[in-house]
Design an enzyme around this catalytic site. Structure first.
Site, PDB file in Angstrom:
ATOM      1  N   HIS A  17      -7.808  -5.933  -0.241  1.00  0.00           N
ATOM      2  CA  HIS A  17      -6.288  -4.769  -0.038  1.00  0.00           C
ATOM      3  C   HIS A  17      -5.001  -5.741   0.886  1.00  0.00           C
ATOM      4  O   HIS A  17      -3.972  -5.511   0.340  1.00  0.00           O
ATOM      5  CB  HIS A  17      -6.453  -3.584   0.490  1.00  0.00           C
ATOM      6  CG  HIS A  17      -5.769  -2.741   0.576  1.00  0.00           C
ATOM      7  ND1 HIS A  17      -4.895  -2.102  -0.679  1.00  0.00           N
ATOM      8  CD2 HIS A  17      -4.828  -1.864   1.364  1.00  0.00           C
ATOM      9  CE1 HIS A  17      -4.172  -0.793  -0.477  1.00  0.00           C
ATOM     10  NE2 HIS A  17      -3.830  -0.973   0.827  1.00  0.00           N
ATOM     11  N   SER A  32       0.728  -1.054   0.259  1.00  0.00           N
ATOM     12  CA  SER A  32       0.201   0.146  -0.224  1.00  0.00           C
ATOM     13  C   SER A  32       0.983   1.227  -0.122  1.00  0.00           C
ATOM     14  O   SER A  32       1.526   1.355  -0.690  1.00  0.00           O
ATOM     15  CB  SER A  32      -0.893  -0.299   0.898  1.00  0.00           C
ATOM     16  OG  SER A  32      -1.709   0.761   0.878  1.00  0.00           O
ATOM     17  N   ASP A  89      -9.687  -4.945  -4.247  1.00  0.00           N
ATOM     18  CA  ASP A  89      -8.717  -3.972  -3.671  1.00  0.00           C
ATOM     19  C   ASP A  89     -10.145  -2.866  -4.239  1.00  0.00           C
ATOM     20  O   ASP A  89     -10.217  -2.517  -4.698  1.00  0.00           O
ATOM     21  CB  ASP A  89      -7.655  -3.820  -4.534  1.00  0.00           C
ATOM     22  CG  ASP A  89      -6.856  -2.725  -3.465  1.00  0.00           C
ATOM     23  OD1 ASP A  89      -7.500  -2.609  -2.903  1.00  0.00           O
ATOM     24  OD2 ASP A  89      -5.433  -3.371  -2.997  1.00  0.00           O
TER      25      ASP A  89
END
Length: 276
Positions: free
Chosen positions: A256, A97, A227
């Site tokens: 995610h 991320s 995601d």
């Protein structure tokens, strides 16, 4: 475990496990978490004979809750401080991320001399926010709302993220893990509200396009097509196209937070890339 002090006086917490002469894998966590989010990967690679390193980003986890410097330049420089302090050479840098943005910006800003490969997992590059050049991005209002919720009641906001879209627990037939949810919440609440508030701008508005273009090392881009935090179509495939030596691996239905929710699959693919 220990701390390194940066040039601007911030104490960065890090974990450093494994044989000193082993191949190093350096893990970079997402927002608003800490090095603890990599438990499943660090234990796995440690058992495989690797040396594993992970740090808490400034203002996150156990690092100093400094009020400023919550931007990608400082994040990259803090990584360099840890790398230099530990004398790491030819490390594989793995970022999830926001950590994926941190990885590619570190490589672009500090060079590839000490880096052998990189991995971007569910990562924010090339750029998350919607602009003229990035029409598929999310409207700035989405991130303004994130900041408003952090300021209003981040404890509830963090629970809602973990119990909902982060791990896909809001999908039909999902089986939420209370332990995973509360561990996410715990990590978030350890950090500074100021760092998390400013970090939203850093992960959403930083344009990593030139960073991606400049990288020459092998880079694996891993992204789930379900995601809900960093939408697949405007991230993974675009990053892979910008990289000179990039490979895209798409995971049907993965959320995610797939390094935790699908650790067995992710670890196996990471190991194959590191060994390859």
């Amino acid at each position: 475990m220990g701390y390194v002090t940066t040039k601007d006086g911030v104490e960065i917490f890090y974990k450093d496990w494994g044989p000193r002469d082993a191949q190093v894998i350096f893990f970079h966590h997402g927002w608003p978490l800490s090095a603890d989010d990599w438990d499943a990967q660090m234990l796995f690679f440690l058992a495989q004979g690797y040396r594993v390193v992970a740090h808490d980003r400034r203002g996150h986890g156990r690092s100093t809750q400094v009020w400023d410097g919550h931007d990608m330049d400082h994040y990259a420089d803090d990584v360099a401080a840890v790398v230099n302090h530990l004398g790491l050479q030819k490390a594989v840098h793995v970022g999830h991320s926001t950590g994926g943005g941190e990885v590619i910006h570190y490589v672009a800003r500090h060079g590839e001399d000490r880096v052998s490969k990189a991995v971007l997992i569910s990562a924010v590059p090339p750029i998350m926010v919607k602009t003229e050049k990035n029409p598929g991005g999310l409207p700035k209002e989405v991130f303004d709302n994130f900041q408003a919720q952090v300021a209003a009641n981040r404890a509830q906001f963090y629970y809602d993220i973990a119990a909902g879209p982060f791990y896909g627990y809001n999908r039909p037939n999902a089986k939420p893990s209370e332990g995973v949810i509360w561990n996410w919440w715990r990590q978030g609440m350890m950090g500074s509200a100021k760092a998390h508030h400013d970090g939203i701008v850093a992960f959403s508005q930083t344009d990593f396009t030139e960073d991606l273009k400049s990288a020459t090392i092998p880079v694996l881009v891993m992204h789930g097509d379900d995601d809900q935090i960093v939408p697949y179509a405007d991230s993974g495939p675009l990053s892979a196209k910008l990289l000179r030596n990039g490979t895209l691996k798409t995971y049907p239905g993965f959320p995610h937070g797939m390094p935790t929710s699908n650790a067995e699959t992710i670890n196996a693919d990471l190991l194959a890339f590191v060994r390859g």
